[in-house]
Design a protein around this motif. Structure first.
Motif, mmCIF file in Angstrom:
data_model
loop_
_atom_site.group_PDB
_atom_site.id
_atom_site.type_symbol
_atom_site.label_atom_id
_atom_site.label_comp_id
_atom_site.label_asym_id
_atom_site.label_seq_id
_atom_site.Cartn_x
_atom_site.Cartn_y
_atom_site.Cartn_z
ATOM 1 N N GLU A 1 -19.411 -13.588 -0.115
ATOM 2 C CA GLU A 1 -18.936 -12.756 0.990
ATOM 3 C C GLU A 1 -17.491 -12.356 0.709
ATOM 4 O O GLU A 1 -16.694 -13.163 0.242
ATOM 5 C CB GLU A 1 -19.035 -13.516 2.312
ATOM 6 N N PHE A 2 -17.185 -11.126 0.978
ATOM 7 C CA PHE A 2 -15.851 -10.605 0.697
ATOM 8 C C PHE A 2 -15.206 -10.061 1.963
ATOM 9 O O PHE A 2 -15.828 -9.289 2.691
ATOM 10 C CB PHE A 2 -15.923 -9.465 -0.330
ATOM 11 N N LYS A 3 -13.973 -10.457 2.206
ATOM 12 C CA LYS A 3 -13.196 -9.829 3.264
ATOM 13 C C LYS A 3 -12.728 -8.472 2.749
ATOM 14 O O LYS A 3 -12.576 -8.283 1.536
ATOM 15 C CB LYS A 3 -12.008 -10.706 3.655
ATOM 16 N N PRO A 4 -12.487 -7.512 3.635
ATOM 17 C CA PRO A 4 -12.096 -6.167 3.182
ATOM 18 C C PRO A 4 -10.843 -6.211 2.315
ATOM 19 O O PRO A 4 -9.850 -6.857 2.654
ATOM 20 C CB PRO A 4 -11.833 -5.421 4.491
ATOM 21 N N LEU A 5 -10.902 -5.506 1.193
ATOM 22 C CA LEU A 5 -9.750 -5.443 0.301
ATOM 23 C C LEU A 5 -8.530 -4.831 0.992
ATOM 24 O O LEU A 5 -7.390 -5.170 0.663
ATOM 25 C CB LEU A 5 -10.085 -4.641 -0.955
ATOM 26 N N GLU A 6 -8.768 -3.939 1.951
ATOM 27 C CA GLU A 6 -7.662 -3.307 2.672
ATOM 28 C C GLU A 6 -6.793 -4.345 3.389
ATOM 29 O O GLU A 6 -5.614 -4.115 3.628
ATOM 30 C CB GLU A 6 -8.193 -2.291 3.688
ATOM 31 N N GLU A 7 -7.391 -5.483 3.742
ATOM 32 C CA GLU A 7 -6.645 -6.544 4.406
ATOM 33 C C GLU A 7 -5.943 -7.467 3.404
ATOM 34 O O GLU A 7 -5.083 -8.257 3.782
ATOM 35 C CB GLU A 7 -7.588 -7.386 5.264
ATOM 36 N N ARG A 8 -6.310 -7.351 2.149
ATOM 37 C CA ARG A 8 -5.843 -8.329 1.152
ATOM 38 C C ARG A 8 -4.956 -7.724 0.054
ATOM 39 O O ARG A 8 -4.257 -8.457 -0.635
ATOM 40 C CB ARG A 8 -7.059 -9.008 0.507
ATOM 41 N N VAL A 9 -5.011 -6.420 -0.101
ATOM 42 C CA VAL A 9 -4.244 -5.773 -1.169
ATOM 43 C C VAL A 9 -3.491 -4.580 -0.593
ATOM 44 O O VAL A 9 -4.068 -3.784 0.130
ATOM 45 C CB VAL A 9 -5.172 -5.281 -2.310
ATOM 46 N N LYS A 10 -2.221 -4.485 -0.916
ATOM 47 C CA LYS A 10 -1.433 -3.307 -0.526
ATOM 48 C C LYS A 10 -0.818 -2.721 -1.789
ATOM 49 O O LYS A 10 -0.308 -3.450 -2.652
ATOM 50 C CB LYS A 10 -0.337 -3.668 0.459
ATOM 51 N N VAL A 11 -0.888 -1.415 -1.933
ATOM 52 C CA VAL A 11 -0.309 -0.718 -3.073
ATOM 53 C C VAL A 11 0.713 0.288 -2.556
ATOM 54 O O VAL A 11 0.407 1.082 -1.678
ATOM 55 C CB VAL A 11 -1.396 0.010 -3.898
ATOM 56 N N PHE A 12 1.912 0.229 -3.100
ATOM 57 C CA PHE A 12 2.954 1.169 -2.727
ATOM 58 C C PHE A 12 3.316 1.998 -3.941
ATOM 59 O O PHE A 12 3.684 1.465 -4.980
ATOM 60 C CB PHE A 12 4.194 0.436 -2.194
ATOM 61 N N LYS A 13 3.213 3.330 -3.826
ATOM 62 C CA LYS A 13 3.503 4.228 -4.944
ATOM 63 C C LYS A 13 4.794 4.990 -4.698
ATOM 64 O O LYS A 13 5.136 5.283 -3.585
ATOM 65 C CB LYS A 13 2.354 5.199 -5.149
#
Length: 199
Positions: free
Chosen positions: A187-199
Protein backbone atom coordinates in the motif's frame (compact mmCIF):
# COMPACT_ATOMS: atom_id res chain seq x y z
CA UNK A 1 14.31 3.57 -18.39
CA UNK A 2 14.41 2.32 -14.79
CA UNK A 3 17.84 1.05 -13.78
CA UNK A 4 18.42 -2.48 -12.51
CA UNK A 5 19.14 -0.98 -9.09
CA UNK A 6 15.77 0.76 -8.82
CA UNK A 7 14.03 -2.33 -10.16
CA UNK A 8 15.63 -4.37 -7.39
CA UNK A 9 14.53 -1.81 -4.79
CA UNK A 10 11.02 -1.90 -6.23
CA UNK A 11 10.89 -5.70 -6.03
CA UNK A 12 12.19 -5.97 -2.46
CA UNK A 13 9.41 -7.15 -0.15
CA UNK A 14 8.80 -8.65 3.30
CA UNK A 15 8.45 -12.42 3.02
CA UNK A 16 7.04 -14.27 6.02
CA UNK A 17 6.61 -17.65 4.34
CA UNK A 18 10.14 -19.05 3.89
CA UNK A 19 11.76 -22.48 3.87
CA UNK A 20 15.15 -24.11 4.49
CA UNK A 21 15.54 -25.13 0.86
CA UNK A 22 18.92 -23.99 -0.46
CA UNK A 23 18.72 -21.26 -3.10
CA UNK A 24 22.42 -20.46 -3.56
CA UNK A 25 25.59 -21.76 -1.92
CA UNK A 26 26.64 -20.62 1.55
CA UNK A 27 29.73 -19.15 -0.10
CA UNK A 28 27.50 -17.00 -2.31
CA UNK A 29 25.57 -15.78 0.74
CA UNK A 30 28.85 -14.81 2.41
CA UNK A 31 30.00 -13.02 -0.74
CA UNK A 32 26.74 -11.03 -0.87
CA UNK A 33 27.16 -9.95 2.75
CA UNK A 34 30.87 -9.20 2.37
CA UNK A 35 30.28 -7.01 -0.69
CA UNK A 36 27.42 -5.19 1.03
CA UNK A 37 29.43 -4.47 4.18
CA UNK A 38 32.44 -3.38 2.13
CA UNK A 39 30.59 -0.96 -0.14
CA UNK A 40 27.62 0.40 1.84
CA UNK A 41 28.30 3.99 2.99
CA UNK A 42 28.48 5.06 6.61
CA UNK A 43 28.41 8.41 8.41
CA UNK A 44 31.91 9.93 8.66
CA UNK A 45 33.10 6.70 6.98
CA UNK A 46 32.75 5.20 10.44
CA UNK A 47 32.27 1.63 9.13
CA UNK A 48 30.52 0.93 12.44
CA UNK A 49 28.20 -1.83 11.22
CA UNK A 50 28.96 -5.39 12.27
CA UNK A 51 27.13 -8.35 10.70
CA UNK A 52 26.77 -11.97 11.83
CA UNK A 53 25.40 -14.56 9.39
CA UNK A 54 23.80 -17.58 11.05
CA UNK A 55 23.26 -20.72 8.98
CA UNK A 56 22.24 -24.29 9.81
CA UNK A 57 21.97 -25.05 13.53
CA UNK A 58 23.13 -21.53 14.39
CA UNK A 59 20.14 -20.08 12.52
CA UNK A 60 17.78 -22.38 14.41
CA UNK A 61 19.44 -21.48 17.70
CA UNK A 62 18.80 -17.73 17.46
CA UNK A 63 15.08 -18.39 17.12
CA UNK A 64 15.16 -20.91 19.99
CA UNK A 65 16.78 -18.18 22.08
CA UNK A 66 14.10 -15.71 20.98
CA UNK A 67 11.31 -18.13 21.90
CA UNK A 68 12.90 -18.83 25.29
CA UNK A 69 13.20 -15.13 26.09
CA UNK A 70 9.65 -14.36 24.96
CA UNK A 71 8.30 -17.26 27.02
CA UNK A 72 9.53 -15.38 30.10
CA UNK A 73 7.33 -12.35 29.40
CA UNK A 74 4.38 -13.58 27.31
CA UNK A 75 1.53 -15.17 29.29
CA UNK A 76 1.31 -18.94 28.66
CA UNK A 77 -2.24 -18.65 27.34
CA UNK A 78 -1.07 -16.17 24.67
CA UNK A 79 2.18 -17.89 23.71
CA UNK A 80 0.88 -20.10 20.89
CA UNK A 81 0.58 -17.23 18.39
CA UNK A 82 3.99 -15.88 19.43
CA UNK A 83 5.56 -19.32 18.98
CA UNK A 84 3.95 -19.70 15.57
CA UNK A 85 5.51 -16.42 14.43
CA UNK A 86 8.96 -17.39 15.78
CA UNK A 87 8.72 -20.79 14.09
CA UNK A 88 7.96 -19.08 10.76
CA UNK A 89 11.34 -17.32 11.03
CA UNK A 90 13.07 -20.51 12.17
CA UNK A 91 11.64 -22.26 9.10
CA UNK A 92 14.02 -20.22 6.94
CA UNK A 93 17.52 -20.97 5.70
CA UNK A 94 19.48 -18.39 7.68
CA UNK A 95 19.46 -15.19 9.70
CA UNK A 96 21.53 -12.03 9.41
CA UNK A 97 22.13 -10.18 12.66
CA UNK A 98 22.95 -6.47 12.42
CA UNK A 99 25.02 -4.77 15.10
CA UNK A 100 26.61 -1.36 15.60
CA UNK A 101 30.04 -1.16 17.23
CA UNK A 102 29.62 1.28 20.11
CA UNK A 103 33.36 1.86 20.52
CA UNK A 104 33.35 3.44 17.06
CA UNK A 105 30.30 5.58 17.86
CA UNK A 106 31.70 6.72 21.20
CA UNK A 107 35.10 7.43 19.63
CA UNK A 108 33.49 9.73 17.10
CA UNK A 109 31.50 11.44 19.86
CA UNK A 110 34.77 12.26 21.63
CA UNK A 111 36.56 13.29 18.44
CA UNK A 112 33.74 15.54 17.23
CA UNK A 113 32.17 16.72 20.48
CA UNK A 114 29.94 19.34 18.85
CA UNK A 115 28.14 16.53 16.95
CA UNK A 116 28.15 14.07 19.86
CA UNK A 117 24.37 13.78 20.17
CA UNK A 118 24.04 12.97 16.47
CA UNK A 119 26.39 10.00 16.23
CA UNK A 120 23.98 7.41 17.70
CA UNK A 121 21.37 8.63 15.19
CA UNK A 122 23.85 8.47 12.32
CA UNK A 123 24.87 5.01 13.50
CA UNK A 124 21.24 3.93 13.15
CA UNK A 125 21.20 5.39 9.64
CA UNK A 126 24.34 3.45 8.80
CA UNK A 127 22.81 0.20 10.02
CA UNK A 128 19.61 0.87 8.08
CA UNK A 129 21.57 1.30 4.84
CA UNK A 130 23.31 -2.04 5.41
CA UNK A 131 19.98 -3.69 6.14
CA UNK A 132 18.45 -2.43 2.90
CA UNK A 133 21.44 -3.40 0.77
CA UNK A 134 21.70 -6.92 2.18
CA UNK A 135 17.91 -7.42 2.10
CA UNK A 136 17.72 -6.37 -1.54
CA UNK A 137 20.80 -8.39 -2.53
CA UNK A 138 19.43 -11.53 -0.86
CA UNK A 139 16.17 -11.10 -2.73
CA UNK A 140 18.06 -10.64 -5.99
CA UNK A 141 19.71 -14.00 -5.24
CA UNK A 142 16.29 -15.67 -4.92
CA UNK A 143 15.65 -15.46 -1.17
CA UNK A 144 12.74 -13.90 0.67
CA UNK A 145 13.50 -12.00 3.88
CA UNK A 146 11.96 -9.81 6.54
CA UNK A 147 13.35 -7.51 9.22
CA UNK A 148 12.69 -8.26 12.88
CA UNK A 149 13.51 -6.45 16.13
CA UNK A 150 13.72 -8.69 19.20
CA UNK A 151 16.50 -6.60 20.70
CA UNK A 152 17.21 -5.80 23.48
CA UNK A 153 15.31 -8.88 24.70
CA UNK A 154 17.77 -11.35 23.16
CA UNK A 155 20.95 -9.26 23.27
CA UNK A 156 22.70 -10.88 26.22
CA UNK A 157 21.93 -14.47 25.18
CA UNK A 158 23.09 -13.79 21.62
CA UNK A 159 26.31 -12.18 22.86
CA UNK A 160 27.06 -15.17 25.10
CA UNK A 161 26.11 -17.87 22.56
CA UNK A 162 28.34 -16.54 19.78
CA UNK A 163 30.99 -14.94 22.02
CA UNK A 164 30.50 -11.48 20.55
CA UNK A 165 32.07 -8.29 21.90
CA UNK A 166 30.03 -6.49 24.53
CA UNK A 167 30.44 -3.28 22.53
CA UNK A 168 28.41 -4.69 19.63
CA UNK A 169 24.86 -3.37 20.00
CA UNK A 170 22.22 -5.57 18.33
CA UNK A 171 19.97 -3.56 16.02
CA UNK A 172 17.93 -6.03 13.94
CA UNK A 173 17.50 -9.62 12.82
CA UNK A 174 16.82 -10.67 9.22
CA UNK A 175 15.54 -14.23 8.70
CA UNK A 176 15.72 -15.36 5.09
CA UNK A 177 14.90 -18.44 3.05
CA UNK A 178 13.30 -19.69 -0.13
CA UNK A 179 9.88 -17.98 -0.48
CA UNK A 180 6.94 -20.31 0.10
CA UNK A 181 4.20 -17.67 -0.03
CA UNK A 182 3.66 -14.40 -1.84
CA UNK A 183 4.23 -11.19 0.15
CA UNK A 184 1.25 -9.12 1.21
CA UNK A 185 -0.28 -6.38 -0.89
CA UNK A 186 1.79 -3.21 -0.91
CA UNK A 187 0.00 0.00 0.00
CA UNK A 188 1.32 3.42 -0.91
CA UNK A 189 0.46 6.80 0.53
CA UNK A 190 0.15 9.50 -2.16
CA UNK A 191 3.53 10.70 -3.38
CA UNK A 192 2.18 14.26 -3.32
CA UNK A 193 2.17 14.01 0.48
CA UNK A 194 5.69 12.58 0.64
CA UNK A 195 7.73 14.33 -2.05
CA UNK A 196 8.07 18.02 -2.86
CA UNK A 197 10.04 19.33 -5.84
CA UNK A 198 11.00 22.97 -6.17
CA UNK A 199 12.28 24.19 -9.56
Amino acid sequence: MMSNFLEAIKNRRSYYGISKEQVVSDEKIQKIVNEAVLHTPSAFNSQSTRVVVLLGENHDKVWDITADELRKIVPAENFASTEEKINSFKAGYGTVLFFEEQEVVEGLQKQFASYADNFPVWSAHTSAMHQLVIWTALEEAGFGASLQHYNPLIDEAVQVKWDLPGTWKLVAQMPFGKPTAEPGQKEFKPLEERVKVFK
